[in-house]
Design an enzyme around this catalytic site. Structure first.
Site, PDB file in Angstrom:
ATOM      1  N   ASP A  41      -6.556   0.505   5.208  1.00 60.16           N
ATOM      2  CA  ASP A  41      -6.104   0.787   3.853  1.00 60.16           C
ATOM      3  C   ASP A  41      -7.228   1.519   3.116  1.00 60.16           C
ATOM      4  OD1 ASP A  41      -3.846   0.011   1.776  1.00 60.16           O
ATOM      5  OD2 ASP A  41      -5.732  -0.530   0.802  1.00 60.16           O
ATOM      6  N   HIS A  51       2.196  -2.839   7.245  1.00 57.99           N
ATOM      7  CA  HIS A  51       0.938  -2.332   6.698  1.00 57.99           C
ATOM      8  C   HIS A  51      -0.270  -3.204   7.015  1.00 57.99           C
ATOM      9  CE1 HIS A  51      -1.709  -0.226   3.960  1.00 57.99           C
ATOM     10  NE2 HIS A  51      -1.982  -1.362   3.323  1.00 57.99           N
TER      11      HIS A  51
END
Length: 331
Positions: free
Chosen positions: A105, A308
């Protein structure tokens, strides 16, 4: 629940940084694991255990604005120059010449910048979900606002009144209940917009995250949580104490970072690995298309069935790939 190594503290680059270390100190080059938003070094708990048990030295900091690390007040204290310099300072503190930087991320954006800004300290780079891209043709906030409007969460994060910070900070349990879940099964293969230069592919989803958290009821969410109750408690207790402003300030420097990178060569000249998650809606595998033009020594690996939060959703697979690639490329 997997236990973390003891917390260590050091004065680095003008702040106090908290970090965790495991594995033999004689192992070179070590892996430095860099988390994203809204996360912590704790997000790497599975990899810290697996890699250290495999004889690999690992270091995982709570990065600037998070957890046990200081949270300076000025927004400019969170630009990419400070964030990369923090990692150099961590190496200097530990008397490490070079490391492999692994980032997920926002941590991915930081580690891809390391070989551009501090090449003498970088042996290799691993991006987890986050690709390396060239500099956008225009201010990234302007591009996001034009594509998605003012409600898109990154655009909202630019608000000087810090309303998103207040929403997340007043609903910490709901924030982690909302974010830390596996995605729903994909119903089609056209769930992303075409890539934006310097940003990557982006989802056809509701991206007004602050408002979604404000109205969120976990009892109505059919998605599967990825955290155990004990793991969730660590995130909730930590962010209840720190708030979310430190991490959101990273986003508030996106325009500044873009402006100050105008003369930067974006070619990555170290061995690199891009680990992609099949079902990540925000950073899909297609976001990494064409990376080879900027990263000549690049290997790609796809984790199927992961959303994610890849290192927490598919910890064994991510750890195994890191171990295999590290041993093959660096011995």
């Amino acid at each position: 629940m997997i236990e973390m190594p003891p917390l260590q503290l050091a004065r680095i680059n003008g702040i106090r940084m908290g970090f965790y270390e495991a594995g033999p100190r004689t192992d070179k080059p070590p892996l430095v694991l860099c988390h994203g938003w809204p996360e912590l070094a704790f997000s790497w708990r599975h990899q810290i255990k697996a890699l250290s048990e495999a004889g690999i030295r690992v270091i995982a900091p709570d990065q600037r604005g998070y957890g046990a690390t200081d949270r300076p007040e000025p927004v400019e204290a969170y630009d990419i120059e400070h964030l990369t310099a923090d990692l150099v300072g961590l190496l200097d503190h530990l008397k490490i010449e070079k490391a492999i930087f692994v980032g997920h991320d926002w941590g991915g954006f930081v580690v891809w910048q390391m070989p551009l800004r501090h090449p003498d300290h970088v042996a290799g780079v691993v991006g987890l979900n986050t690709p390396h891209t060239n500099r956008a043709w225009a201010d990234p906030i302007d591009l996001l606002r034009a594509r998605f409007g003012a409600d898109m969460y990154i655009v909202q994060f630019q608000d000087a009144a810090r309303e998103p910070d207040r929403i997340f900070g007043s609903r910490v349990e709901e924030t982690f209940d909302f974010f830390m879940r596996k995605p729903m099964p994909r119903s089609d293969t056209s769930s992303t917009e075409p890539p934006v230069a310097g940003i990557g592919a982006v989802p056809k989803l509701n991206l007004a995250f602050p408002q979604m958290v404000a109205g969120y009821d976990p009892k109505l969410d059919p998605r599967q949580p990825i955290l155990s109750p004990e793991e969730r408690r660590i995130f909730v207790e930590t962010f209840t104490g720190t708030g979310f402003t430190g991490g959101i300030n990273w986003y508030r420097n996106m325009s500044r970072n873009w402006q100050r990178a105008a003369d930067l060569d974006h070619t990555v000249r170290v061995p690199s690995l891009m680990i992609m998650a099949e079902d990540d809606r925000v950073l899909p595998p297609s976001a990494a298309d064409g990376m080879e033009k900027l990263v000549p020594d690049l290997e790609k690996y796809l984790v199927r069935g992961s959303g994610h939060w890849t290192q927490q959703e598919k910890p064994e697979e991510v750890s195994a790939k890191l171990i295999e690639w590290r041993r093959r490329r660096f011995g």
